[in-house]
Design an enzyme around this catalytic site. Structure first.
Site, PDB file in Angstrom:
ATOM      1  N   ASP A 130      53.828  38.929 120.110  1.00  0.00           N
ATOM      2  CA  ASP A 130      52.568  37.698 119.309  1.00  0.00           C
ATOM      3  C   ASP A 130      53.350  37.759 118.899  1.00  0.00           C
ATOM      4  OD1 ASP A 130      50.424  37.845 118.786  1.00  0.00           O
ATOM      5  OD2 ASP A 130      48.990  39.409 119.940  1.00  0.00           O
ATOM      6  N   ASP A 187      42.228  33.203 121.007  1.00  0.00           N
ATOM      7  CA  ASP A 187      42.271  33.947 122.648  1.00  0.00           C
ATOM      8  C   ASP A 187      40.904  33.367 122.682  1.00  0.00           C
ATOM      9  OD1 ASP A 187      43.509  35.426 120.944  1.00  0.00           O
ATOM     10  OD2 ASP A 187      42.791  37.535 121.391  1.00  0.00           O
TER      11      ASP A 187
END
Ligand code: GAL
Length: 382
Positions: A130, A187
């Site tokens: 990430d 997301d």
């Protein structure tokens, strides 16, 4: 240790984040691995079980090594990977290029090489990496190159799945980092609007698609139906028609197919959708070409996507993003077939599995609101 050409098509698997959020445990991973095999998903091509954020202890151990949360993973990570491997599956884990992960657990910044070795020792096969909490003076691009070098020298084939949220024109430089997949969007949420906006944003980037480095449009929401512990994802749910369109888009656009629902409790509709062998074959096609919009005649909210497959075959998708039934029309001229050529196109319906026979000049169909039709098409000479 292979030669890093081990990932020859978009990865397929399951990830804990959408449904289980921070509640990722040994029991969950083991029961999900069992379900992956027992449900038929493994046979259909899904192989990675991916543990997302919140698996680790809040601190590294006294020697600076990452360690799993002892309550969530009482037997350690090697025991989990041994179990997952014993089922023929592969194990994925999550870390971050910053000092913390996005949820505030230890990140791999300045620990890249030791963490890669640790993952290899545990038998990890896939790393989701990430983009939170890295120093503003160091680009994630450089930090991804660093972790790539660490992974490629750690003694084990580990898929490098970067999560860059589509920032900084990631598609334009990501191949230089050695990553195998790159998250290209914010997301996903369990809502039609999210499917629609992710798909439209990535249609513009299809020319960057190619084998070896796949555009990850985020974890699938198919089958979630508003359930799950993740308050950011589980915001309402979609109809099965919408989930079908979502799956068809991700398949045609060569995204990794990473399931996000609870596969221990799937409806028959969810299973059929996720295991549709014809959509999976389109996704896994070896030439891995992007798909492109063709001129569409008919309702304004509908469009046709074309993806060249290996050999004399094409995938054709009719998609309707409008709120009422659409009439969609494809002219074969736009696919490359001259008018009056005499040849026809053979249509096979990938959703109903019906053979539709040979069509000439054009093909049209009604498509439900938020729905789709997907065909596998081949040229039949006259
Ligand atoms: C986000 C990422 C999500 C999930 C989450 C974990 O940055 O986009 O997919 O991994 O972090 O904290």
């Amino acid at each position: 240790m292979g030669n890093n050409t081990f990932l020859t098509s978009p990865p397929m698997g399951w990830n804990s984040w959408n449904t289980f959020y921070d509640q990722v445990t040994e029991d969950l991973i083991i029961s999900t691995a069992d379900a992956m095999v027992d449900s038929g998903l493994y046979k259909a091509g899904y192989e990675y079980i991916i543990i997302d954020d919140c698996w680790s202890a809040r601190e590294r151990d006294s020697e600076g090594h990452l360690q799993p949360d002892p309550v969530k993973f009482p037997h350690g990570m090697k025991a989990v990977s041994d179990y997952v491997h014993s089922k023929g599956l592969k194990l994925g884990i999550y870390s971050c290029c910053g000092v913390h992960t996005c949820a505030g657990y230890p990140g791999s910044f300045e620990h890249e090489f030791e963490d890669a070795r640790q993952f290899a020792e545990w038998g990890i096969d896939y790393l989701k990496y990430d983009n939170c909490f890295h120093p503003a003076t160091i680009s994630s691009e450089g930090l991804y190159r660093r972790m790539n070098m660490a992974l490629r020298s750690c003694g084990r084939d580990i898929v490098f799945a970067v999560c860059q949220w589509g920032r900084d024109d990631v598609h334009s430089w990501i191949r230089s980092t050695g990553a195998h997949t790159f998250r290209s969007t914010v997301d996903i949420q369990d809502a039609w609007k999210s499917i629609e906006s992710i798909a439209l944003s990535q249609l513009e980037k299809q020319s960057y698609i190619g084998a070896g480095c796949y555009n990850d449009m985020d974890i699938l929401i198919v089958g979630m139906h508003g359930k799950g512990l993740n308050p950011e994802t589980s915001i309402g749910g979609c109809t099965d028609t919408e989930y079908q369109t979502h799956f068809a888009l991700w398949a045609m656009m060569s995204s990794p197919l990473i399931i996000g629902c609870d596969i221990r409790n799937m409806s028959d509709e969810t299973k059929d959708m996720l295991m549709n062998p014809e959509l999976i074959a389109i996704n896994q096609d070896p030439e891995c070409r992007g798909c492109y919009k063709l001129p569409t005649y008919g309702s304004p909210d509908a469009f046709v996507l074309l993806k060249q497959l290996t050999g004399n075959e094409w995938a054709v998708g009719f998609f309707n993003f409008g709120d009422s039934t659409a009439h969609v029309e494809l002219h074969f001229w736009d696919m490359g077939l001259p008018l009056g050529n005499g040849a026809g196109l053979h249509f096979h319906d990938c959703l109903t599995h019906e053979d539709l026979g040979v069509k000439t000049e054009s093909y049209s169909e009604k498509v439900a609101a938020h729905g789709c039709r997907v065909y596998r098409v081949s040229l039949e000479n006259a």
